[in-house]
Scaffold this motif. Sequence first.
Motif, PDB file in Angstrom:
ATOM      1  N   GLU A 138      -4.468 -11.976   6.258  1.00 22.61           N
ATOM      2  CA  GLU A 138      -3.477 -12.465   5.286  1.00 22.61           C
ATOM      3  C   GLU A 138      -4.078 -12.522   3.877  1.00 22.61           C
ATOM      4  O   GLU A 138      -3.455 -12.067   2.907  1.00 22.61           O
ATOM      5  CB  GLU A 138      -3.001 -13.850   5.696  1.00 22.61           C
ATOM      6  N   ARG A 139      -5.270 -13.088   3.751  1.00 19.20           N
ATOM      7  CA  ARG A 139      -5.905 -13.188   2.433  1.00 19.20           C
ATOM      8  C   ARG A 139      -6.185 -11.810   1.846  1.00 19.20           C
ATOM      9  O   ARG A 139      -6.038 -11.590   0.643  1.00 19.20           O
ATOM     10  CB  ARG A 139      -7.195 -14.011   2.530  1.00 19.20           C
ATOM     11  N   MET A 140      -6.554 -10.868   2.697  1.00 20.43           N
ATOM     12  CA  MET A 140      -6.835  -9.519   2.206  1.00 20.43           C
ATOM     13  C   MET A 140      -5.543  -8.834   1.764  1.00 20.43           C
ATOM     14  O   MET A 140      -5.530  -8.122   0.749  1.00 20.43           O
ATOM     15  CB  MET A 140      -7.542  -8.704   3.299  1.00 20.43           C
ATOM     16  N   ILE A 141      -4.454  -9.044   2.486  1.00 19.28           N
ATOM     17  CA  ILE A 141      -3.161  -8.483   2.075  1.00 19.28           C
ATOM     18  C   ILE A 141      -2.745  -9.089   0.737  1.00 19.28           C
ATOM     19  O   ILE A 141      -2.330  -8.367  -0.184  1.00 19.28           O
ATOM     20  CB  ILE A 141      -2.089  -8.710   3.162  1.00 19.28           C
ATOM     21  N   ALA A 142      -2.874 -10.403   0.605  1.00 18.38           N
ATOM     22  CA  ALA A 142      -2.509 -11.057  -0.657  1.00 18.38           C
ATOM     23  C   ALA A 142      -3.367 -10.530  -1.806  1.00 18.38           C
ATOM     24  O   ALA A 142      -2.855 -10.273  -2.904  1.00 18.38           O
ATOM     25  CB  ALA A 142      -2.661 -12.572  -0.525  1.00 18.38           C
ATOM     26  N   ALA A 143      -4.652 -10.316  -1.541  1.00 18.29           N
ATOM     27  CA  ALA A 143      -5.538  -9.762  -2.576  1.00 18.29           C
ATOM     28  C   ALA A 143      -5.123  -8.336  -2.930  1.00 18.29           C
ATOM     29  O   ALA A 143      -5.169  -7.938  -4.098  1.00 18.29           O
ATOM     30  CB  ALA A 143      -6.989  -9.795  -2.102  1.00 18.29           C
ATOM     31  N   GLY A 144      -4.686  -7.575  -1.941  1.00 21.31           N
ATOM     32  CA  GLY A 144      -4.240  -6.206  -2.193  1.00 21.31           C
ATOM     33  C   GLY A 144      -2.966  -6.143  -3.005  1.00 21.31           C
ATOM     34  O   GLY A 144      -2.808  -5.278  -3.872  1.00 21.31           O
ATOM     35  N   GLY A 148      -2.904  -4.618  -6.684  1.00 18.95           N
ATOM     36  CA  GLY A 148      -2.051  -3.436  -6.739  1.00 18.95           C
ATOM     37  C   GLY A 148      -2.465  -2.304  -5.824  1.00 18.95           C
ATOM     38  O   GLY A 148      -1.902  -1.218  -5.887  1.00 18.95           O
ATOM     39  N   SER A 149      -3.413  -2.559  -4.909  1.00 13.64           N
ATOM     40  CA  SER A 149      -3.877  -1.485  -4.032  1.00 13.64           C
ATOM     41  C   SER A 149      -2.995  -1.308  -2.798  1.00 13.64           C
ATOM     42  O   SER A 149      -3.122  -0.310  -2.083  1.00 13.64           O
ATOM     43  CB  SER A 149      -5.336  -1.710  -3.625  1.00 13.64           C
ATOM     44  N   LEU A 194       1.721  -1.197   4.885  1.00 15.81           N
ATOM     45  CA  LEU A 194       1.003  -1.576   3.677  1.00 15.81           C
ATOM     46  C   LEU A 194       1.318  -0.638   2.515  1.00 15.81           C
ATOM     47  O   LEU A 194       0.741  -0.762   1.428  1.00 15.81           O
ATOM     48  CB  LEU A 194      -0.513  -1.568   3.942  1.00 15.81           C
ATOM     49  N   HIS A 195       2.212   0.314   2.757  1.00 14.93           N
ATOM     50  CA  HIS A 195       2.618   1.313   1.726  1.00 14.93           C
ATOM     51  C   HIS A 195       1.413   2.054   1.152  1.00 14.93           C
ATOM     52  O   HIS A 195       1.278   2.185  -0.058  1.00 14.93           O
ATOM     53  CB  HIS A 195       3.444   0.646   0.625  1.00 14.93           C
ATOM     54  N   LEU A 196       0.590   2.550   2.064  1.00 12.80           N
ATOM     55  CA  LEU A 196      -0.611   3.315   1.661  1.00 12.80           C
ATOM     56  C   LEU A 196      -0.412   4.801   1.903  1.00 12.80           C
ATOM     57  O   LEU A 196       0.254   5.193   2.817  1.00 12.80           O
ATOM     58  CB  LEU A 196      -1.834   2.819   2.442  1.00 12.80           C
TER      59      LEU A 196
END
Length: 196
Positions: A138-144, A148-149, A194-196
Motif C-alpha cells: 500500500e505504501r509503495m502504491i501511494a508513493a508511486g 507519478g510512476s 497499476l497502469h504500467l
Amino acid sequence: MPATTRSTDTRRSILDAAQRIMAHKGYSAVGLTEVLAEAGVPKGSFYHFFASKDAFGEALLKSYFADYLADMDRVLTRAEPAAERLMAYWEQWRRTQSVDECQGRCLAVKLGAEVADLSEAMRLVLKTGTDAIVGRIERMIAAGVEDGSLSVDNDARTTAQALYDMWLGASVMAKIHRSLAPLDVTMTVTRQLLHL
C-alpha cells in the motif's frame, strides 16, 4: 561462546531447519524428530526452546515473517521510482515461487490454509504478517501515485490487498499446475492495475 549465544544459535537452527522442511511438506506432515535431526539438535532439547509444537509453529511463522519483511524492505527502499521498486518485488516473488527449491520463501502459501484451522495463535501470526506485507505494498502504491510512476483506479489499500490476494492465489495455482503460467498472468494483470 556464551551460553545465551549458543542457545540463540540452536533455536535459530531449529527454526531454519523447520522452515526448509515445511516449505516442502507442510506443517502437519513434519514431525519434530525430523526437524531436530535436520538441525543437528538432540531430541530432548526441543522443549528447552519451545513449550509445545503449537508454540514452535508460532515462533516459526514469526521468524519467517521477520525475515520476509526485512527482505521486502531491502527491495522497496531502493533509490528508484516507486513503480520500479514495486515491480522488482513482484519479480522477486515470481522467482521465489517458481523454483522447486523455494527454500522457505513460500511459507504463507504453503502453510496458510493448513494452520489457520489448526491454531488460533498461528492464524494470528499469519494475519499480522500478511497485513504487514499488504501495508508495505500500500505504501509503495501511494508513493508511486505521488511520484507519478504509476496510477490506480481504487485507493492504495484496496489495490494493495487485491494484488496480494491475487499473487497468493497465483502461487497456489502455480503449485497445482506446476506451471509459471498463473504467475505470468498475474504479472500482466498487476501491470494493468497499476497502469504500467
